[in-house]
Scaffold this active site. Structure first.
Site, PDB file in Angstrom:
ATOM      1  N   GLU A 132       3.021   9.091   4.658  1.00  0.00           N
ATOM      2  CA  GLU A 132       2.261   9.865   5.585  1.00  0.00           C
ATOM      3  C   GLU A 132       1.399   9.011   6.656  1.00  0.00           C
ATOM      4  OE1 GLU A 132       3.030  10.176   2.086  1.00  0.00           O
ATOM      5  OE2 GLU A 132       1.722  12.406   2.035  1.00  0.00           O
ATOM      6  N   LYS A 153       0.953  -1.446   0.027  1.00  0.00           N
ATOM      7  CA  LYS A 153      -0.025  -0.121   0.180  1.00  0.00           C
ATOM      8  C   LYS A 153       0.818   1.124  -0.076  1.00  0.00           C
ATOM      9  CE  LYS A 153      -4.099  -1.827   2.158  1.00  0.00           C
ATOM     10  NZ  LYS A 153      -4.824  -2.166   3.423  1.00  0.00           N
TER      11      LYS A 153
END
Ligand SMILES: Cc1cc2nc3c(=O)[nH]c(=O)nc-3n(C[C@H](O)[C@H](O)[C@H](O)COP(=O)(O)OP(=O)(O)OC[C@H]3O[C@@H](n4cnc5c(N)ncnc54)[C@H](O)[C@@H]3O)c2cc1C
Ligand code: SF4
Lengths: 748, 340
Positions: free
Chosen positions: A715, A711
Site C-alpha cells: 500500500e 516493514k
C-alpha cells in the site's frame, strides 16, 4: 535482538512461480476438478431492498442436468450466532448470512444457488429462475443521509484499525488565530471495486467421512477454514482449505465470500464435489471501497509551522456492519500539530458492507491531507516540499512516541533530486510543452507496519533438504520467493536447498494476508522456526558426537554440503543422514510461533514512509491528462528482494494513477445498483495510461519492527500518488479538483 | 445464456436462406458483441448461423468505381493493417485502431462493427427499464447516469450513442453498404444506414429482417493527404469515445477544396452536418473557420445532467482535429498525443 546473516536477502530474484503463472500451468481455485464434479451458479436479487415472496423452483428443477436449487427455504440449518459467521476480518455488527431468510438487504444479494451437472446448465437455469419480490423503499446514497452520521461501533476489527485519537489543544481557537488558513469540505470519492484478474471461485472436494478439501480464492486459508467449520458445525481437522495460487485479490479475499459458503453447503448437502465460480458482475455484489466525503482545515504561521488541523471523514457502511478504516489519523503522525480535531463517522445505507481495498483508509485520508498541504504551501508562497520539511515530525505527535525508524527526509531529498523537483516554476500554468500544460506535484505517503502472531515449521527432510511451511497465501506479491530467501538465510543455506510450502490451512497458522504485514509477520515466524530447527539439529549432533559439538552454539554452526559443521572448523562435521539416523525419525522438524512483544512495540510508531513526485501533462483545450512521469521514494526498512519490491511499488503506483484518474463504480441511486460491473466500463489503467515510473528505496535500518528489519511493501506505493497527481493537475492548470477520479472534462 | 442450435453457412445465399427460415436466427461473425449479449441474457438467439466461412466476403479489393470493396467478414485488424487501406484510406485505419483492443479487433469483422449495439449501461442491465431493449418500458438513462450518452439527435425515448469508431470514418468517407436479402442485393448510403432513435429506438439501422451485409464500398476519394481521427475518452485505450472526430480535407495550399467531418460518441449514428462542410469549402484551414464549422455541427445539441460537457468538448475536438489533419505524418503516428 539477534540479527541473521543475509545472503539471499537483497538479491533481485524473479518470482519462483512466475513461469508457471505465465504459461498457464499454475492451477487456481476454480480450475480443480473431480470426477463427479457439480457446478453451482448463483442467482442474485434484482431489487435493493424488500422480501422474497416466491421462488419458482419447480419448473427449473425439471430442466436437463439440474440437481438442486438451494434457497433460504430449503438450505440446511446452520449456525445460530453472529460470532460463528464472523471471520478474522469481520467488522462489528451482524455478518451477512447467505440464504438466511427472505429479507433482501442490498441489490445483487445472493438468493439462490442452482446446481447442475454442467456449468452451462447451471448458468442457464439460474438465468430463467423466476422470483417474486415485495419491494421496499431503500436508499444507497449516503451523501443524502448525512444527518444519520454517527460514530462507528467498536469491535475486534477496530483493534487493528484504531479509531481517531481524541482532540488536542483548541482547534477552533488556533485555526481562527492563525494567519494562513486552508479549508474545504468537498473531498469525495465514490465506490470502487477490487477487480482482481482471477474471479472468486471455490471448488469443494467431498472426501467422504465428513472431510472436505476446499480450493478457495482467499487471502487467508485459515480464515476460510474457521468460517466453514463454524458456520457448518464441522471440526477444524475435517476442513482443509487450500489456496495454491491467487490471481490478485486487493482485499477482496480478506473475508470469505459467498461462493465459499455456497460451494461447501452444496457439497455437504449433495455429498458430491461442487465448484462455484462467480462472474465479474457478481464480484460487484460483495465488498467495495466505501464512498467517503471529507472535510479538512489546516492553518499555519507565516513561517509555515502548522498550528491547527481538522480532518473529518464521513463514510458509507451497510445497515448490518460498521466497516471502518483508518482515514483521519495520519495527519498528526506525519506532522506535529498542537491543536487537532480528527473525526470519523459512518452513514449506514442499503448496500453490502464495505471491505478493505488497496490501501484502505490511507489512500482515502492522505488525499485531502496532502492536497490541503499543497494549498497551504501556495497560500504561504512556499515550496510544497519545503513546507513538509518545515513540519517534519521527528516523533509521532499523535501518540507522543518515537518512530522505530523513519527515513522520510531521505525520501524527500533523494526523490526531489532524482525527479528534478526544484526545476519546477511554482506558478500554476507556467510550464508547458506545445499546447500541453505541464505540472509537477508531490505528496507524502505513510503506511503502518504491523506484525501479527504467526507460526512456521522448518524440516530437514530425508533427502537432506529443507522444507519450510506456513498456511499463508501468496496473493501475487512474491511471498513464495521472499519467504524462500528469508528461510535460506535463516538456515544459512542456498536457495536450492529450501522449499517453501504455503497456501494450505493444514500448515502452521498465518493470519490473513493484507495490510503489507506478511513479510514482517510470516517472515519473522519463518526465521524463528529455522533457528529452532538449527538448534534441534545441533542438539542431535551433540547427542551423536557429544565431545566435538559440546561447546558449540546455534550461531556457530553451518549447514553446508549435507553436513552440520562448526563454522570455524569445517572439518568438524556430521552428515544430515547421520543426524536423521540418530534422531530415529524420517525427518527432523521444528516449529515456532512468533509473537511480537506488544510492550516493546507499543513504545514506537512503526511505519513505512514515501514521497511521490509526479509530472502531468494536460492538454490546454481538451483537458486530456497524462501522468508522464512519476517517482516514488520509499523507506520501508530492509528490502528483502529488490525486484519483487520494485514490482510491488510500481503496481501500487499504477493503482494510485487508477484511483486519481480512472476507476470508479457508477451507482444509480434511483435503482440502488452499480451500473458498470465489467472491465469494459470500470476503467482501470491500460498500458497506454502508464508512462515513466521510477522507484527509489532509501536505506533504512530498523531493529525494532521485527528481526528482519523489514516493514513490508504494498500500500505504501499507492497512498501518495492520488494527492500528488491532484497537486500536479493544479500546478498545470490552476484548478483544484477535490473529487476522485479527476475526469478530463472537469478541466475544460 | 440460453441453448441454441448452430450451423455454418458457406455462401451468402445459404446465410440469407437460413435467416429466412428462422426469424429467431442470428448471424454469427466475430461474436465479440453477439456472444457478450447472449451471455448477459440480453439477446436470446435460438439459432446461430456462423458466417465466418462465407465465400465472397473475405477480401479487400479494388472495385470498378476506382474505390475499394471491404469484405464484410474481413476482420477489423486485417482491414486496418491492409496496405491498400493504409495508403489510400489511412483515416479508416486510424479510426479502427482507436477502437477496442488488439484482441477484439482480431476477431471483430467489418460487418459486425456496423451492427454493434450501444454501450448504454441501462441497455446492458437486463433489469433496468430500456426502450431499446424492451420497447415501452422507458428510458433509464434520460434521468440516470448519462455521461456517455448522446447530445445530438436524441429523442425522449432514447439518448443512446452508437459506439463504433470505424463507422465514424466510414461516414466521413461516404462509404456505401452492400447488403443481400430475400429480395436480392441492394446498396445503402452510409448516412442512411444508421438511424436516429425517434419513437423506435429498438431499431439501430435500416437493415431489414433477413438481410446480410456482404461488403462496404469505399469511394475513390480517401483523403490520404490530409486526415485525422481524434478520440477523446476516459482512458487512453480500450474505452469507447466520449467524443470522436474523423476529418478528411482536400486542400489547395491552405485553402479547403473539400471537407468531411463526422462525429462519434455524440449521437445514435455518426454525425455529419453538410452545411458545415459546405461552409468550409474555399475557406482557409484556420482555427477560426473550423470553430465556425464546429458551431454549425453542434447546432441544436442538448446536454443532459452528466454529459453537457460533450458540447464544448466536441467543438474543441473538431477544431483541434482540423488542425491535426494538416499534418498527419506527425499527428497520426501511433502513440501521438492529441495535442501534437
Ligand atoms: C470490450 C469491448 C470494447 C470495444 N471497444 C470498441 C471501441 O472502442 N470502438 C469500436 O468501434 N468498437 C468497440 N468494440 C466493439 C467491436 O468493434 C464490435 O464488437 C465488433 O466490431 C463486432 O463485430 P463482430 O464481427 O464480432 O460481430 P458479432 O458480435 O459477430 O455480431 C454483431 C451483430 O452483427 C450481426 N452481424 C455480424 N456480421 C453480419 C453481417 N455480415 N451481416 C448482417 N449481420 C451481421 C450479428 O448477427 C450480430 O447481431 C468493443 C467491443 C468490446 C467487447
Ligand atoms: S438511452 Fe436508449 S438504450 Fe439507454 S436506457 Fe434509454 S432507451 Fe435504453
Amino acid at each position: 535482538m539477534e540479527t541473521i546473516n543475509q545472503k539471499q536477502q537483497g538479491k533481485a530474484l524473479s518470482r519462483l512461480e512466475g513461469a508457471l503463472k505465465v504459461t498457464g500451468a499454475a492451477q487456481y481455485a476454480g480450475e480443480y476438478s473431480a470426477p463427479d464434479l457439480l457446478y453451482g451458479h448463483v442467482v442474485n436479487s434484482t431489487i435493493p431492498k424488500g422480501k422474497i415472496q416466491k421462488i419458482y423452483t419447480e419448473e427449473i428443477l425439471k430442466l436437463p442436468g439440474i440437481i438442486e436449487i438451494f434457497t433460504h427455504e430449503n438450505r440446511p440449518s446452520l449456525a445460530w450466532f453472529n460470532f460463528q459467521y464472523s471471520d478474522m476480518d469481520a467488522p462489528p455488527g451482524s455478518p451477512f448470512r447467505p440464504l438466511h431468510d427472505a429479507e433482501i438487504k442490498y441489490y445483487g444479494q445472493p438468493v439462490a444457488l442452482v446446481v447442475a451437472e454442467s456449468f452451462e446448465e447451471a448458468r442457464f437455469a439460474a438465468s430463467v429462475l423466476k422470483i417474486d419480490y415485495e419491494k421496499e423503499a431503500f436508499t444507497t446514497n449516503f451523501t443524502n443521509q448525512l444527518d444519520d452520521a454517527r460514530a462507528p461501533k467498536r469491535g475486534f476489527a477496530t483493534l487493528l484499525k484504531p479509531l481517531p485519537p481524541k482532540p488536542k489543544g483548541d482547534f477552533d481557537k488556533a485555526f481562527d488565530e492563525s494567519p494562513v488558513q486552508v479549508s474545504a469540505d468537498d473531498y469525495y470519492h465514490g465506490t470502487e471495486h477490487h477487480n482482481p484478474m482471477e474471479m472468486h471461485a471455490t471448488t469443494t472436494m467431498f472426501e467422504g467421512e465428513g472431510k472436505l478439501t476446499i480450493y478457495d480464492k482467499t487471502q487467508g486459508t485459515v480464515n476460510s477454514q474457521l468460517y466453514v467449520a463454524n458456520v457448518f458445525g464441522l471440526s477444524f481437522k475435517d476442513v482443509r482449505v487450500i489456496a495454491p495460487y491467487v490471481g490478485g485479490a486487493f482485499g477482496s479475499g480478506l473475508q470469505p465470500q459467498y461462493q465459499l459458503f455456497m460451494s461447501v453447503m452444496a457439497a455437504l448437502e449433495l455429498k458430491r464435489s461442487v465448484r462455484v465460480t462467480l462472474t465479474r458482475a457478481q464480484m460487484y455484489t460483495f465488498g467495495h471501497r466505501p464512498p467517503t466525503l471529507q472535510q479538512i482545515k489546516v492553518a499555519a504561521e507565516m513561517d509555515g509551522k502548522i498550528t491547527a488541523l481538522h480532518h473529518k471523514a464521513t463514510a458509507e457502511t451497510s445497515r448490518f456492519e460498521d466497516y471502518t478504516e483508518v482515514v483521519v489519523n495520519w495527519g498528526n503522525i506525519l506532522y506535529p500539530v498542537e491543536n487537532t480535531k480528527l473525526d470519523y463517522e459512518l452513514v449506514p445505507v442499503d448496500v453490502y458492507s464495505p471491505l478493505d481495498m488497496r490501501a484502505p483508509g490511507g489512500s482515502t485520508g492522505l488525499h485531502p491531507l496532502e492536497c490541503a498541504l499543497d494549498e497551504l504551501a501556495y497560500e504561504l508562497k512556499m515550496d510544497p516540499l519545503d513546507l513538509r520539511l518545515k513540519n517534519y515530525a521527528e516523533q509521532d505527535d499523535s501518540e507522543n512516541r518515537p518512530f522505530s525508524s523513519k527515513e522520510l527526509k531521505e525520501c524527500y531529498l533523494q526523490g526531489a533530486e532524482k525527479f528534478g523537483w526544484y526545476n519546477r516554476s511554482p506558478q500554476p500554468r507556467s510550464m508547458r510543452r506545445g499546447n500541453r500544460l505541464v505540472g509537477y506535484g508531490m505528496a507524502t505517503g505513510i503506511w503502518e507496519s504491523m506484525t501479527l502472531p504467526a507460526k512456521a515449521e522448518a524440516t530437514l527432510t530425508k533427502e537432506g533438504k529443507f522444507r519450510v511451511r506456513s498456511a499463508v497465501t501468496d496473493i501475487g506479491t512474491g511471498t513464495l520467493t521472499v519467504m524462500t530467501q528469508i528461510a535460506a538465510d535463516a538456515l544459512g543455506v542456498g536457495l536450492d536447498e529450501v522449499e517453501f510450502e504455503y497456501g494450505d490451512s493444514k500448515m502452521p497458522f498465518a493470519p490473513i494476508q493484507g495490510g503489507s504485514y506478511t513479510v514482517s509477520t510470516v517472515g519473522s515466524a519463518v526465521v524463528a522456526a529455522c533457528q529452532a530447527l538449527r538448534k534441534r539439529l545441533l542438539k542431535i549432533a551433540q547427542k551423536a558426537n557429544g565431545s566435538l559439538f559440546e561447546t558449540a552454539s546455534e550461531s556457530k554452526v553451518s549447514l553446508t554440503n549435507g553436513h552440520l559443521s562448526l563454522s570455524e572448523k569445517p572439518d568438524v562435521a556430521v552428515s544430515f543422514q547421520e543426524l536423521l539416523t540418530v534422531s530415529g525419525k524420517r525427518m527432523i522438524k521444528a516449529s515456532k510461533t512468533n509473537i511480537p512483544n506488544p510492550l516493546t512495540l507499543k513504545k514506537y510508531t512503526r511505519a513505512a514512509h514515501s514521497a511521490a513526485f509526479v509530472e502531468v501533462e494536460v492538454d490546454e483545450e481538451l483537458g486530456v491528462i497524462n501522468v508522464t512521469r512519476a517517482l516514488t521514494a520509499v523507506a520501508a526498512g530492509t528490502i528483502v528482494n529488490p525486484k519483487t519490491a520494485r514490482s510491488q511499488i510500481v503496481g501500487g503506483m499504477v493503482w494510485g494513477i487508477s484511483k486519481a484518474l480512472r476507476e470508479e463504480t457508477i451507482t444509480d441511486h434511483r435503482l440502488g445498483r452499480y451500473m458498470n460491473p465489467n472491465l469494459a466500463e470500470y476503467h482501470i489503467p491500460v498500458h497506454a495510461d502508464i508512462h515513466d515510473l521510477d522507484v527509489i528505496f532509501v536505506e533504512e535500518k530498523d531493529d525494532i519492527v521485527n528481526p528482519l528489519g523489514s516493514k513490508g511493501l504494498g500500500e505504501i506505493g499507492i497512498v501518495a500518488l492520488p494527492p500528488a497527481i491532484a497537486n500536479a493537475v493544479f500546478h498545470a492548470t490552476g484548478k483544484r479538483i477535490h473529487q476522485l477520479p479527476i475526469h478530463f472534462d472537469m478541466l475544460l | 445464456m440460453n441453448n441454441f442450435t448452430y450451423t455454418k453457412a458457406q455462401s451468402t445465399e445459404e446465410a440469407v436462406a437460413g435467416l429466412a427460415k428462422n426469424s429467431q436466427a442470428e448471424l454469427l461473425a466475430g461474436g465479440t458483441n453477439l456472444i457478450d449479449l447472449m451471455k448477459y441474457n440480453l439477446q436470446h438467439a435460438e439459432h446461430l448461423i456462423d458466417i465466418n466461412h462465407v465465400q465472397g466476403c473475405q477480401t479487400i479489393e479494388e472495385n470498378s468505381a476506382g474505390g475499394i470493396r471491404l469484405g464484410a467478414l474481413v476482420t477489423n485488424a486485417d482491414t486496418a493493417y491492409h496496405p491498400l487501406i493504409g495508403q489510400r484510406y489511412p483515416l479508416l485505419s486510424k479510426a479502427i485502431l482507436a477502437g477496442a483492443s488488439a484482441q477484439i479487433r482480431n476477431m471483430a469483422t467489418n460487418g459486425g462493427n456496423l451492427l454493434q449495439r450501444t454501450r448504454c449501461y441501462y441497455f446492458y442491465d437486463a433489469h433496468a427499464p430500456c426502450n431499446k431493449r424492451e420497447p415501452g418500458t422507458g428510458c433509464s438513462a434520460l434521468e440516470g447516469y448519462n455521461r456517455i450518452m448522446a447530445i445530438l439527435g436524441t429523442s425522449p425515448q432514447c439518448i443512446a450513442v452508437f459506439p463504433s469508431d470505424m463507422c465514424v470514418a466510414l461516414a466521413a468517407l461516404e462509404a456505401v453498404v452492400r447488403v443481400k436479402g430475400p429480395a436480392g442485393e441492394r446498396v445503402i448510403n452510409f448516412e442512411d444506414f444508421h438511424r436516429l432513435p425517434a419513437d423506435t429506438p429498438h431499431l439501430d439501422n435500416s437493415l431489414q429482417a433477413g438481410e446480410m451485409i456482404t461488403g462496404i464500398d469505399l469511394p475513390e476519394e480517401g483523403f490520404e493527404q490530409n486526415y485525422s481521427y481524434l478520440k477523446l475518452r476516459d482512458r487512453n485505450s480500450y474505452s469507447f469515445a466520449l467524443v470522436s472526430v474523423a476529418t478528411g480535407l482536400k486542400l489547395s495550399g491552405d485553402r479547403i477544396d473539400l471537407a468531411r467531418i463526422a462525429l462519434g460518441g455524440v449521437a445514435h449514428k455518426p454525425w455529419r452536418v453538410k452545411e458545415a462542410e459546405e461552409f468550409l469549402k474555399g475557406k482557409t484551414a484556420s482555427p477560426e473557420n473550423f470553430t465556425k464549422a464546429a458551431d454549425l455541427i453542434l447546432e441544436g445539441a442538448v446536454g443532459f445532467t452528466h454529459n453537457a460537457f460533450k458540447i464544448e468538448l466536441a467543438k474543441r475536438a473538431i477544431v483541434r482535429n482540423g488542425i491535426m489533419a494538416l499534418n498527419p505524418s506527425e499527428t497520426q503516428r501511433p502513440g501521438a498525443q492529441p495535442s501534437l
